[in-house]
Design a protein around this motif. Structure first.
Motif, PDB file in Angstrom:
ATOM      1  N   LEU A   6       0.798  -1.221   0.000  1.00 51.68           N
ATOM      2  CA  LEU A   6       0.000   0.000   0.000  1.00 51.68           C
ATOM      3  C   LEU A   6       0.834   1.276   0.000  1.00 51.68           C
ATOM      4  N   HIS A   7       2.146   1.159  -0.138  1.00 55.28           N
ATOM      5  CA  HIS A   7       2.988   2.357  -0.245  1.00 55.28           C
ATOM      6  C   HIS A   7       2.546   3.155  -1.469  1.00 55.28           C
ATOM      7  N   VAL A  14      -7.598   2.940   0.207  1.00 55.42           N
ATOM      8  CA  VAL A  14      -7.122   1.744   0.904  1.00 55.42           C
ATOM      9  C   VAL A  14      -8.194   0.678   1.059  1.00 55.42           C
ATOM     10  N   LYS A  15      -9.352   1.045   1.556  1.00 57.86           N
ATOM     11  CA  LYS A  15     -10.388   0.039   1.812  1.00 57.86           C
ATOM     12  C   LYS A  15     -10.794  -0.694   0.538  1.00 57.86           C
ATOM     13  N   SER A  37       2.357   4.029   8.826  1.00 54.06           N
ATOM     14  CA  SER A  37       1.214   4.918   9.021  1.00 54.06           C
ATOM     15  C   SER A  37       0.163   4.260   9.918  1.00 54.06           C
ATOM     16  N   LYS A  38      -0.136   4.907  11.040  1.00 55.97           N
ATOM     17  CA  LYS A  38      -1.161   4.377  11.941  1.00 55.97           C
ATOM     18  C   LYS A  38      -2.535   4.415  11.291  1.00 55.97           C
ATOM     19  N   GLU A  39      -2.793   5.427  10.488  1.00 52.33           N
ATOM     20  CA  GLU A  39      -4.083   5.528   9.798  1.00 52.33           C
ATOM     21  C   GLU A  39      -4.234   4.405   8.777  1.00 52.33           C
ATOM     22  N   MET A  40      -3.175   4.105   8.034  1.00 55.38           N
ATOM     23  CA  MET A  40      -3.207   3.021   7.054  1.00 55.38           C
ATOM     24  C   MET A  40      -3.472   1.692   7.754  1.00 55.38           C
ATOM     25  N   LEU A  41      -2.784   1.474   8.856  1.00 50.08           N
ATOM     26  CA  LEU A  41      -2.953   0.256   9.638  1.00 50.08           C
ATOM     27  C   LEU A  41      -4.396   0.129  10.131  1.00 50.08           C
ATOM     28  N   LYS A  42      -4.948   1.216  10.625  1.00 43.31           N
ATOM     29  CA  LYS A  42      -6.324   1.220  11.123  1.00 43.31           C
ATOM     30  C   LYS A  42      -7.308   0.859  10.008  1.00 43.31           C
ATOM     31  N   LEU A  43      -7.143   1.445   8.836  1.00 38.42           N
ATOM     32  CA  LEU A  43      -8.041   1.179   7.717  1.00 38.42           C
ATOM     33  C   LEU A  43      -7.985  -0.283   7.287  1.00 38.42           C
TER      34      LEU A  43
END
Length: 70
Positions: A6-7, A14-15, A37-43
Motif C-alpha cells: 500500500l505504499h 485503501v479500503k 502509518s497508523k491511519e493506514m494500519l487502522k483502515l
C-alpha cells in the motif's frame, strides 16, 4: 504468499484496494504492507475485521506489514 503493498496509495483508496485483494485471494495466506502509518494500519484492520479474518503483525522495523491467515 500474495502481497499487497500500500505504499503510495492514498488513504481514501485503501479500503477498496483491500476488499478487492482479499476477495481475489480468498482462502490464501496473504501479506498487506502498510508501512508505518497508523491511519493506514487502522483502515486495513477495519477491512480484515469486516471479513472476520485472523491476522498478525509482521516485523514493523522492516516497514510495517500484516499477515492474514486463511
Amino acid at each position: 504468499m500474495k502481497i499487497l503493498d500500500l505504499h503510495g496509495i492514498k488513504h481514501y483508496e485503501v479500503k477498496e484496494k483491500c476488499h478487492v485483494f482479499i476477495n481475489n485471494h480468498w482462502g490464501e495466506n496473504v501479506k498487506i504492507i502498510t508501512g508505518h502509518s497508523k491511519e493506514m494500519l487502522k483502515l486495513v484492520c477495519e477491512v480484515l475485521s469486516f471479513y472476520g479474518l485472523q491476522y498478525s503483525f509482521d516485523d514493523f522495523s522492516a516497514g510495517g506489514a500484516i499477515i492474514v491467515k486463511e
